[in-house]
Design a protein around this motif. Structure first.
Motif, PDB file in Angstrom:
ATOM      1  N   THR A  88      15.565  62.794  33.835  1.00  0.00           N
ATOM      2  CA  THR A  88      16.000  64.146  34.205  1.00  0.00           C
ATOM      3  C   THR A  88      16.524  64.948  33.023  1.00  0.00           C
ATOM      4  OG1 THR A  88      18.204  63.320  34.806  1.00  0.00           O
ATOM      5  CG2 THR A  88      16.536  63.437  36.555  1.00  0.00           C
ATOM      6  N   GLN A  89      16.987  64.275  31.970  1.00  0.00           N
ATOM      7  CA  GLN A  89      17.524  64.983  30.807  1.00  0.00           C
ATOM      8  C   GLN A  89      16.923  64.414  29.517  1.00  0.00           C
ATOM      9  OE1 GLN A  89      21.754  66.754  32.000  1.00  0.00           O
ATOM     10  NE2 GLN A  89      21.882  64.601  31.521  1.00  0.00           N
ATOM     11  N   PRO A  90      15.601  64.502  29.368  1.00  0.00           N
ATOM     12  CA  PRO A  90      14.972  63.919  28.180  1.00  0.00           C
ATOM     13  C   PRO A  90      15.347  64.694  26.925  1.00  0.00           C
ATOM     14  CG  PRO A  90      13.397  65.257  29.377  1.00  0.00           C
ATOM     15  CD  PRO A  90      14.625  65.195  30.235  1.00  0.00           C
ATOM     16  N   PRO A  91      15.370  64.033  25.779  1.00  0.00           N
ATOM     17  CA  PRO A  91      15.598  64.755  24.519  1.00  0.00           C
ATOM     18  C   PRO A  91      14.517  65.806  24.299  1.00  0.00           C
ATOM     19  CG  PRO A  91      15.810  62.389  24.202  1.00  0.00           C
ATOM     20  CD  PRO A  91      15.240  62.583  25.571  1.00  0.00           C
ATOM     21  N   ARG A  92      14.908  66.905  23.673  1.00  0.00           N
ATOM     22  CA  ARG A  92      13.981  67.996  23.398  1.00  0.00           C
ATOM     23  C   ARG A  92      13.792  68.137  21.888  1.00  0.00           C
ATOM     24  NH1 ARG A  92      12.005  71.058  28.041  1.00  0.00           N
ATOM     25  NH2 ARG A  92      13.163  70.204  29.814  1.00  0.00           N
ATOM     26  N   VAL A  93      12.572  67.962  21.424  1.00  0.00           N
ATOM     27  CA  VAL A  93      12.256  68.094  20.003  1.00  0.00           C
ATOM     28  C   VAL A  93      11.887  69.556  19.730  1.00  0.00           C
ATOM     29  CG1 VAL A  93      10.768  67.326  18.126  1.00  0.00           C
ATOM     30  CG2 VAL A  93      11.428  65.720  19.940  1.00  0.00           C
ATOM     31  N   SER A  94      12.433  70.123  18.651  1.00  0.00           N
ATOM     32  CA  SER A  94      12.110  71.504  18.301  1.00  0.00           C
ATOM     33  C   SER A  94      10.623  71.625  17.991  1.00  0.00           C
ATOM     34  CB  SER A  94      12.949  71.956  17.106  1.00  0.00           C
ATOM     35  OG  SER A  94      12.724  71.126  15.979  1.00  0.00           O
ATOM     36  N   PRO A  95      10.025  72.795  18.229  1.00  0.00           N
ATOM     37  CA  PRO A  95       8.576  72.942  18.013  1.00  0.00           C
ATOM     38  C   PRO A  95       8.129  72.580  16.603  1.00  0.00           C
ATOM     39  CG  PRO A  95       9.404  74.789  19.295  1.00  0.00           C
ATOM     40  CD  PRO A  95      10.613  73.997  18.868  1.00  0.00           C
ATOM     41  N   ASP A  96       8.981  72.814  15.587  1.00  0.00           N
ATOM     42  CA  ASP A  96       8.590  72.478  14.220  1.00  0.00           C
ATOM     43  C   ASP A  96       8.816  71.008  13.891  1.00  0.00           C
ATOM     44  OD1 ASP A  96      11.338  72.234  13.849  1.00  0.00           O
ATOM     45  OD2 ASP A  96      11.521  74.017  12.588  1.00  0.00           O
ATOM     46  N   GLY A  97       9.459  70.258  14.800  1.00  0.00           N
ATOM     47  CA  GLY A  97       9.662  68.839  14.591  1.00  0.00           C
ATOM     48  C   GLY A  97      10.873  68.471  13.766  1.00  0.00           C
ATOM     49  N   PHE A  98      11.662  69.438  13.335  1.00  0.00           N
ATOM     50  CA  PHE A  98      12.790  69.141  12.460  1.00  0.00           C
ATOM     51  C   PHE A  98      14.014  68.587  13.193  1.00  0.00           C
ATOM     52  CE2 PHE A  98      11.165  72.084   9.026  1.00  0.00           C
ATOM     53  CZ  PHE A  98      11.076  71.099   8.064  1.00  0.00           C
ATOM     54  N   HIS A  99      14.228  69.003  14.435  1.00  0.00           N
ATOM     55  CA  HIS A  99      15.456  68.631  15.131  1.00  0.00           C
ATOM     56  C   HIS A  99      15.165  68.135  16.549  1.00  0.00           C
ATOM     57  CE1 HIS A  99      16.911  71.493  12.031  1.00  0.00           C
ATOM     58  NE2 HIS A  99      17.914  70.656  11.975  1.00  0.00           N
ATOM     59  N   VAL A 100      16.076  67.322  17.060  1.00  0.00           N
ATOM     60  CA  VAL A 100      15.991  66.849  18.435  1.00  0.00           C
ATOM     61  C   VAL A 100      17.358  67.056  19.081  1.00  0.00           C
ATOM     62  CG1 VAL A 100      16.467  64.477  17.704  1.00  0.00           C
ATOM     63  CG2 VAL A 100      15.436  64.893  19.932  1.00  0.00           C
ATOM     64  N   ALA A 101      17.350  67.584  20.307  1.00  0.00           N
ATOM     65  CA  ALA A 101      18.583  67.869  21.031  1.00  0.00           C
ATOM     66  C   ALA A 101      18.620  67.054  22.306  1.00  0.00           C
ATOM     67  CB  ALA A 101      18.688  69.364  21.360  1.00  0.00           C
ATOM     68  N   PHE A 102      19.804  66.570  22.678  1.00  0.00           N
ATOM     69  CA  PHE A 102      19.973  65.813  23.912  1.00  0.00           C
ATOM     70  C   PHE A 102      21.422  65.945  24.358  1.00  0.00           C
ATOM     71  CE2 PHE A 102      20.388  63.010  20.271  1.00  0.00           C
ATOM     72  CZ  PHE A 102      21.587  62.357  20.482  1.00  0.00           C
ATOM     73  N   ALA A 103      21.668  65.601  25.629  1.00  0.00           N
ATOM     74  CA  ALA A 103      22.999  65.772  26.218  1.00  0.00           C
ATOM     75  C   ALA A 103      23.544  64.425  26.664  1.00  0.00           C
ATOM     76  CB  ALA A 103      22.939  66.738  27.400  1.00  0.00           C
ATOM     77  N   PRO A 104      24.414  63.798  25.887  1.00  0.00           N
ATOM     78  CA  PRO A 104      24.982  62.509  26.296  1.00  0.00           C
ATOM     79  C   PRO A 104      26.007  62.622  27.419  1.00  0.00           C
ATOM     80  CG  PRO A 104      25.929  63.233  24.220  1.00  0.00           C
ATOM     81  CD  PRO A 104      24.845  64.207  24.552  1.00  0.00           C
ATOM     82  N   THR A 105      26.567  63.826  27.631  1.00  0.00           N
ATOM     83  CA  THR A 105      27.500  64.050  28.730  1.00  0.00           C
ATOM     84  C   THR A 105      27.128  65.354  29.416  1.00  0.00           C
ATOM     85  OG1 THR A 105      29.166  65.376  27.552  1.00  0.00           O
ATOM     86  CG2 THR A 105      29.300  62.973  27.318  1.00  0.00           C
ATOM     87  N   ASN A 106      27.813  65.662  30.489  1.00  0.00           N
ATOM     88  CA  ASN A 106      27.553  66.891  31.231  1.00  0.00           C
ATOM     89  C   ASN A 106      28.190  68.108  30.575  1.00  0.00           C
ATOM     90  OD1 ASN A 106      26.358  68.266  33.457  1.00  0.00           O
ATOM     91  ND2 ASN A 106      28.370  68.383  34.446  1.00  0.00           N
ATOM     92  N   ALA A 107      28.816  67.918  29.403  1.00  0.00           N
ATOM     93  CA  ALA A 107      29.463  69.047  28.736  1.00  0.00           C
ATOM     94  C   ALA A 107      29.213  69.071  27.236  1.00  0.00           C
ATOM     95  CB  ALA A 107      30.966  69.020  29.002  1.00  0.00           C
ATOM     96  N   THR A 108      28.367  68.151  26.746  1.00  0.00           N
ATOM     97  CA  THR A 108      28.139  68.039  25.308  1.00  0.00           C
ATOM     98  C   THR A 108      26.655  67.927  25.002  1.00  0.00           C
ATOM     99  OG1 THR A 108      30.253  66.891  25.034  1.00  0.00           O
ATOM    100  CG2 THR A 108      28.698  66.757  23.212  1.00  0.00           C
ATOM    101  N   VAL A 109      26.207  68.679  24.017  1.00  0.00           N
ATOM    102  CA  VAL A 109      24.851  68.597  23.499  1.00  0.00           C
ATOM    103  C   VAL A 109      24.937  68.135  22.055  1.00  0.00           C
ATOM    104  CG1 VAL A 109      22.788  69.911  22.847  1.00  0.00           C
ATOM    105  CG2 VAL A 109      23.940  70.378  25.020  1.00  0.00           C
ATOM    106  N   VAL A 110      24.057  67.210  21.681  1.00  0.00           N
ATOM    107  CA  VAL A 110      23.976  66.725  20.306  1.00  0.00           C
ATOM    108  C   VAL A 110      22.660  67.195  19.697  1.00  0.00           C
ATOM    109  CG1 VAL A 110      23.812  64.680  18.823  1.00  0.00           C
ATOM    110  CG2 VAL A 110      25.439  64.720  20.732  1.00  0.00           C
ATOM    111  N   VAL A 111      22.736  67.760  18.506  1.00  0.00           N
ATOM    112  CA  VAL A 111      21.551  68.158  17.757  1.00  0.00           C
ATOM    113  C   VAL A 111      21.466  67.274  16.523  1.00  0.00           C
ATOM    114  CG1 VAL A 111      20.334  70.008  16.559  1.00  0.00           C
ATOM    115  CG2 VAL A 111      21.741  70.534  18.564  1.00  0.00           C
TER     116      VAL A 111
END
Length: 440
Positions: A163-186
């Protein structure tokens, strides 16, 4: 000489610049593998200073317009690594591959080419990537940053991954994901902007802008879950709140192709029949916010159901938005609210599907069948699947189909797309997340 570039223009050039390498290293392959070190510099000027000489960096780009990897000790090799690519050097027919995140030596390859680390997977609550042969593995995060509970065998880890898969930026440089319901990690795959993962306020409702510069996330607002939209700009390191009024229960985001608008579903309410019985569905609204004016407009209703999830929506290339009546259409556009399901081959001519033939014995285990078909001509071949195994994605060249199950300590497998060979082991102890074309 070209006119000097601003810092922002220089970064744009660097993000788009293709990988290249020039070798000036008369050194034995074994010695290089044992002694080489790799450092990342912000442009030719810093690299020149580190070397004490002019590198001969291409004249079309100004001094500070690229991320320059220096592979050194003993005797320098310089190169510009493109989006998500590993820095590499060639000497005497041997290719030396290094980590794009840490600069550590990864592997040797025969010949003048190296495998693209295109397969993104999770192991022990961290992100990794590998090639379609499973020969080279690069760890992208450390310390169990995903927070899914894979290491403790938490029964909910698979739901988080789905339900909350990591999202890779279109250029491939960064990946974002949410380990908690209030925090996003890039986290950076190749460090043009971030040397360590960055923590932001936000939830797992995420979307990258088409230019990979901005990350949108639904955030909690005054105790109401996912009621505000925040946009983080990686260039300026600033966050902007978009909505003048709260929009509770935001689900799914999609940027317009030109990056000027952001579509989102929100404001869902349960549906009941005339007798007051809950129907198992919810009705919400598809809305669009214009980033320059913050004007919000409605684009029609949006449904959600217990079994079917929330209705998807996609932008067309001329910046029109529409909710999808047919979920199979997801993935036809790159500007959709959901990640493509991976069933269609990169060439668009083949696809896979899974069926469950009728079972004569209701108590017998269901045997699923993998079918590969030509989009125009129909079925090409089929085979029964091992229990729990499921096709997830195509390799970027369309030569393989990658398969996995829902176990956090099982291997990823592959099979030739023409069906001529048996299942092969790709990599042990891994959960397949995506195949990322930007990392080719």
């Amino acid at each position: 000489m070209p006119a000097p570039l601003t810092a922002e223009q220089a970064l744009d050039v660097a993000l788009e610049f293709d990988r290249s390498i020039v070798s000036r290293m008369p050194i034995a392959p074994a010695e290089l593998a044992a002694k080489a070190t790799v450092a990342l510099y912000d442009g030719r000027e810093q690299a020149d200073a580190a070397l004490g000489l002019a590198t001969g960096y291409t004249g079309e780009i100004e001094a500070d317009a690229g991320q320059v990897w220096l592979i050194s000790l003993p005797g320098p090799v310089w190169g510009v690594a493109g989006p998500g690519q590993s820095p590499w050097a060639v000497h005497d027919g041997i290719t030396y591959q290094f980590s794009a995140r840490t600069g550590q030596f990864l592997a040797l390859h025969t010949g003048s080419s190296l495998p693209g680390l295109v397969v993104l997977f999770a192991r022990g609550d961290d992100l990794y990537r590998t090639d379609v042969e499973g020969r080279v593995v690069e760890q992208l995060t450390t310390g169990g940053r995903l927070g899914w509970g894979m290491t403790t065998n938490d029964a909910d880890w698979w739901l988080e991954a789905m339900t909350q898969p990591p999202r890779v930026s279109p250029d491939g440089f960064h990946v974002a994901f949410a380990p908690t319901n209030a925090t996003v990690v890039v986290a950076a795959v190749q460090r043009p902007l971030l040397s360590v993962p960055m923590k932001l306020s936000g939830t797992g409702v995420l979307a990258w802008s088409p230019d990979s510069r901005r990350l949108a996330s639904a955030v909690n607002d005054n105790g109401t879950e996912r009621a505000q939209l925040a946009v983080f700009d990686l260039y300026t390191q600033t966050t902007t709140l978009l909505l003048n009024e709260a929009s509770p229960d935001i689900r799914n985001l999609a940027w317009s192709p030109d990056g000027s608008q952001l579509a989102f579903g929100c404001c869902f309410a349960a549906d009941y029949d005339a007798t007051g019985e809950y129907l198992g569905t919810e009705t919400g609204e598809l809305r669009i916010v214009h980033l320059d004016t913050r004007l919000v407009e409605s684009a029609g209703p949006l449904w959600s159901s217990i079994g079917g999830g929330t209705q998807g929506f996609c932008w067309t290339e001329d910046n029109r938005i529409a909710a999808l009546a047919d979920e199979d259409a997801l993935g036809l556009s790159s500007h959709c609210s959901e990640l493509p399901d991976g069933s269609t081959a990169p060439n668009g001519q083949h696809r896979f599907l899974v069926t469950a033939p009728p079972q004569p014995d209701a108590a017998a285990e269901i045997i699923y069948t993998l079918i590969v078909e030509d989009v125009s001509a129909g079925e090409l071949w089929r085979r029964d699947l091992e229990p729990g195994l499921w096709p997830r994605a195509w390799s970027p060249d369309g030569a393989y189909i990658l398969l996995d199950d829902n176990d956090n300590h099982s291997p990823i497998r592959r099979i030739r797309a023409d069906g001529t060979e048996a299942l092969e082991l790709l990599i042990e102890d891994a959960y397949l997340l995506a195949v990322v074309p930007a990392w080719q």
